[in-house]
Design a protein around this motif. Structure first.
Motif: not given
Length: 291
Positions: A98, A103-109
């Motif tokens: 994270l 890592f593009k999805a890090r904020n969503t996760i």
């Protein structure tokens, strides 16, 4: 000269205030220790404040005569070691992933993780889920379902973001290093401070665990030290007060047992602090100051 005098005065004041704060923090622990080996009458009459009076170890004798205490120690030590290891195994890789900006999805996760800090399913849905997973009344219920603490995840993520330069990962990739090897061989050795802090947080939480054992464990052979000590306290508190001559004696014994129970449950985990202190001072400030 005046400036140096002001600096010296300021230093003296700071040390004085720090000393007072240390005494205020440590004296309650010291008092419990000396009260646990002092006569209950002396404690009740206010004679015990610096040194133990009329030393007796009857409280410890009563506690350690109960075979359940050793079972509780065994279970709690296992839960602490296994639970802390699994929590680190889950938290550190998740925090590292994270923290990666590629890592593009890090904020969503990360938002999903943070959401669970403010909103939870509640006790009854969690209880039903534990039963459906066949974890109820097993050793695994103390280790697996609650292995990730979001607060610790945020601390570790902040450390990786602020202390591990991106150029280090780029250089490792050029040398043909995989992400897993980069994490194990480079990141972990550079993260001793934050690992020590998170290890301590998880270990203390596991050692003091009471609520989960109370709700999810029914087998006495699986109970934690905290539950065992609670049982000992309740057992020794439930005396027959009809005989006035025995009431005071039983109450005094119960007071001794109370102090002994506090010492038995806290001293072992306090002894861990000196081994991680050199990392703790540095790691606890991770994320507070960047640069």
């Amino acid at each position: 000269m005046k400036l140096k005098s002001v600096d010296k005065f300021t230093t003296v004041v700071i040390y004085l205030l720090a000393g007072i704060a240390a005494i205020m923090a440590l004296y309650p622990i010291y008092f419990v220790v000396i009260a646990s080996i002092s006569s209950p009458d002396a404690v009740e009459n206010g004679l015990v404040y610096l040194w133990p009076k009329y030393i007796t170890f009857e409280g410890y004798e009563k506690v350690f005569q109960d075979a359940r205490i050793w079972m509780g120690y065994r279970n709690t030590i296992f839960y602490t070691l296994a639970g802390t290891a699994i929590s680190l195994l889950v938290t550190l890789p998740a925090a590292f992933v994270l923290s990666r900006k590629d890592f593009k999805a890090r904020n969503t996760i990360m938002m999903m993780f943070v959401f669970t800090m403010f909103f939870g399913g509640g006790l009854i849905p969690t209880y039903l889920l534990i039963k459906d997973l066949n974890l109820y009344n097993t050793i695994w219920v103390m280790i697996l379902p609650f292995s990730l603490n979001v607060y610790n995840l945020i601390i570790a993520r902040s450390f990786f973001e602020s202390s591990i330069p991106e150029s280090l990962g780029e250089a490792a990739k050029i040398d043909g290093c995989s992400d897993i090897r980069f994490f194990i061989s480079i990141i972990l050795p550079l993260s001793k401070a934050i690992i020590a802090v998170i290890l301590l947080y998880y270990a203390v939480a596991q050692w003091n665990e009471y609520f989960k054992a109370l709700i999810y464990l029914r087998d006495e052979n699986l109970q934690t030290l905290q539950i065992v000590l609670r049982s000992i306290l309740i057992q020794n508190q439930s005396f027959d007060g009809s005989a006035a001559e025995g009431f005071a004696e039983t109450q005094n014994l119960f007071d001794l047992i109370k102090y002994a129970v506090i010492v038995v449950s806290t001293i072992p985990i306090i002894m861990v602090y000196p081994f991680v202190q050199k990392y703790f001072t540095k790691g606890v400030m991770i994320g507070a100051v960047k640069g």
